[in-house]
Motif scaffolding. Sequence first.
Motif, PDB file in Angstrom:
ATOM      1  N   VAL A   1      54.270  36.314  43.514  1.00  0.00           N
ATOM      2  CA  VAL A   1      54.203  36.405  42.046  1.00  0.00           C
ATOM      3  C   VAL A   1      52.827  35.987  41.542  1.00  0.00           C
ATOM      4  CG1 VAL A   1      55.078  35.381  39.906  1.00  0.00           C
ATOM      5  CG2 VAL A   1      56.680  36.131  41.671  1.00  0.00           C
ATOM      6  N   VAL A   2      52.304  34.887  42.078  1.00  0.00           N
ATOM      7  CA  VAL A   2      50.984  34.407  41.643  1.00  0.00           C
ATOM      8  C   VAL A   2      49.906  35.425  41.993  1.00  0.00           C
ATOM      9  CG1 VAL A   2      49.239  32.616  41.951  1.00  0.00           C
ATOM     10  CG2 VAL A   2      51.652  31.981  41.814  1.00  0.00           C
ATOM     11  N   ALA A   3      49.921  35.923  43.234  1.00  0.00           N
ATOM     12  CA  ALA A   3      48.912  36.893  43.656  1.00  0.00           C
ATOM     13  C   ALA A   3      48.976  38.161  42.807  1.00  0.00           C
ATOM     14  CB  ALA A   3      49.101  37.225  45.133  1.00  0.00           C
ATOM     15  N   ALA A   4      50.201  38.602  42.492  1.00  0.00           N
ATOM     16  CA  ALA A   4      50.354  39.813  41.681  1.00  0.00           C
ATOM     17  C   ALA A   4      49.813  39.608  40.275  1.00  0.00           C
ATOM     18  CB  ALA A   4      51.827  40.216  41.626  1.00  0.00           C
ATOM     19  N   ARG A   5      50.066  38.443  39.697  1.00  0.00           N
ATOM     20  CA  ARG A   5      49.566  38.190  38.341  1.00  0.00           C
ATOM     21  C   ARG A   5      48.039  38.128  38.320  1.00  0.00           C
ATOM     22  NH1 ARG A   5      52.025  35.996  33.787  1.00  0.00           N
ATOM     23  NH2 ARG A   5      53.917  36.844  34.755  1.00  0.00           N
ATOM     24  N   ILE A   6      47.465  37.518  39.349  1.00  0.00           N
ATOM     25  CA  ILE A   6      46.003  37.471  39.440  1.00  0.00           C
ATOM     26  C   ILE A   6      45.439  38.885  39.565  1.00  0.00           C
ATOM     27  CG2 ILE A   6      44.079  36.745  40.901  1.00  0.00           C
ATOM     28  CD1 ILE A   6      45.707  34.220  41.558  1.00  0.00           C
ATOM     29  N   ALA A   7      46.063  39.694  40.405  1.00  0.00           N
ATOM     30  CA  ALA A   7      45.607  41.074  40.595  1.00  0.00           C
ATOM     31  C   ALA A   7      45.721  41.869  39.300  1.00  0.00           C
ATOM     32  CB  ALA A   7      46.417  41.738  41.710  1.00  0.00           C
ATOM     33  N   GLU A   8      46.797  41.665  38.551  1.00  0.00           N
ATOM     34  CA  GLU A   8      46.967  42.358  37.273  1.00  0.00           C
ATOM     35  C   GLU A   8      45.829  42.034  36.326  1.00  0.00           C
ATOM     36  OE1 GLU A   8      50.693  41.297  35.598  1.00  0.00           O
ATOM     37  OE2 GLU A   8      51.886  42.168  37.238  1.00  0.00           O
ATOM     38  N   ARG A   9      45.455  40.778  36.279  1.00  0.00           N
ATOM     39  CA  ARG A   9      44.397  40.374  35.359  1.00  0.00           C
ATOM     40  C   ARG A   9      43.045  40.918  35.799  1.00  0.00           C
ATOM     41  NH1 ARG A   9      46.168  37.724  31.308  1.00  0.00           N
ATOM     42  NH2 ARG A   9      44.013  37.823  30.561  1.00  0.00           N
ATOM     43  N   GLU A  10      42.837  40.963  37.118  1.00  0.00           N
ATOM     44  CA  GLU A  10      41.549  41.446  37.630  1.00  0.00           C
ATOM     45  C   GLU A  10      41.371  42.935  37.413  1.00  0.00           C
ATOM     46  OE1 GLU A  10      41.564  40.195  41.668  1.00  0.00           O
ATOM     47  OE2 GLU A  10      40.789  38.181  41.216  1.00  0.00           O
ATOM     48  N   THR A  11      42.483  43.688  37.393  1.00  0.00           N
ATOM     49  CA  THR A  11      42.387  45.141  37.253  1.00  0.00           C
ATOM     50  C   THR A  11      42.642  45.625  35.826  1.00  0.00           C
ATOM     51  OG1 THR A  11      44.735  45.360  37.889  1.00  0.00           O
ATOM     52  CG2 THR A  11      43.094  45.524  39.637  1.00  0.00           C
ATOM     53  N   ALA A  12      43.009  44.706  34.927  1.00  0.00           N
ATOM     54  CA  ALA A  12      43.272  45.095  33.536  1.00  0.00           C
ATOM     55  C   ALA A  12      41.966  45.521  32.866  1.00  0.00           C
ATOM     56  CB  ALA A  12      43.908  43.944  32.780  1.00  0.00           C
ATOM     57  N   PRO A  13      42.010  46.498  31.949  1.00  0.00           N
ATOM     58  CA  PRO A  13      40.804  46.910  31.221  1.00  0.00           C
ATOM     59  C   PRO A  13      40.221  45.722  30.442  1.00  0.00           C
ATOM     60  CG  PRO A  13      42.597  48.452  30.850  1.00  0.00           C
ATOM     61  CD  PRO A  13      43.194  47.286  31.554  1.00  0.00           C
ATOM     62  N   ALA A  14      38.938  45.642  30.396  1.00  0.00           N
ATOM     63  CA  ALA A  14      38.272  44.556  29.677  1.00  0.00           C
ATOM     64  C   ALA A  14      38.572  44.669  28.192  1.00  0.00           C
ATOM     65  CB  ALA A  14      36.768  44.600  29.921  1.00  0.00           C
ATOM     66  N   GLY A  15      38.938  43.560  27.594  1.00  0.00           N
ATOM     67  CA  GLY A  15      39.198  43.536  26.152  1.00  0.00           C
ATOM     68  C   GLY A  15      37.907  43.345  25.380  1.00  0.00           C
ATOM     69  N   SER A  16      38.040  43.338  24.098  1.00  0.00           N
ATOM     70  CA  SER A  16      36.854  43.105  23.262  1.00  0.00           C
ATOM     71  C   SER A  16      36.390  41.666  23.440  1.00  0.00           C
ATOM     72  CB  SER A  16      37.179  43.372  21.795  1.00  0.00           C
ATOM     73  OG  SER A  16      38.257  42.573  21.373  1.00  0.00           O
TER      74      SER A  16
END
Length: 254
Positions: A233-248
Amino acid sequence: MTTQTVTLQGLCAVYGAGARRVTALDGVTTSFAGGTFTAVMGPSGSGKSTLLHCAAGLDKPTAGTVTIDGRRLDDLGEDELTRLRRDRIGFVFQAFNLVSSLTAAENVELPLRLARHRPPARDVLAALDTVGLTDRAGHRPSELSGGEQQRVAVARALITRPAVVFADEPTGALDSTASQQILRLLRALVDDHRQTVVMVTHDPAAAAYADRVLLLADGRIVDELTGGITATVVAARIAERETAPAGSAVESSC
């Protein structure tokens, strides 16, 4: 009502100026309740070690407040802060920081010795018993494995019965077996002794031992995990944040 052992309010840590200005912490507000285990994670440069050092009173933040055991650190003089760190805060670091010429028992009692207190031998042995090393009390660091040395460091952190133990990558220099021993020990301190533990780690498997995981990025808390925490779960959440489009871009609060 849950007691908050450590509270951070609007914590900022800024280094340099102009083009060299670096904001290591950007208005961090959070707290760590008594008898809980929190893991702090984030990429290199996210501010996790700075957060730990400011929370522990090792570094002074640029702005914001830190309260430990009901006392605001910015209200304390240098001598008072030194006493608070000695008496109410335990430290465990990646480097074991043991004195090579001293036995395990002597290393455990060192913080009190430096404060000109002679702890009863039963207290030293009780601390070593907590980490399962009473039979190694007379051994010097060179006669101990890496995992045993880190367990001595944990016992040393506990000898003053601190309000909170801060651990900075405590398993970073250990193999997987010794790492699991240290993490199970930290977990037991929370479950069996109601100790408050705050640990910086880069390892999702280590974070899975915690009750809560804080994810930092660019000096801010950007996510929090509670309940059902596993390494996956932790690794998946980290990966989600790393691959999410950059916000403003978010304007700094510091």
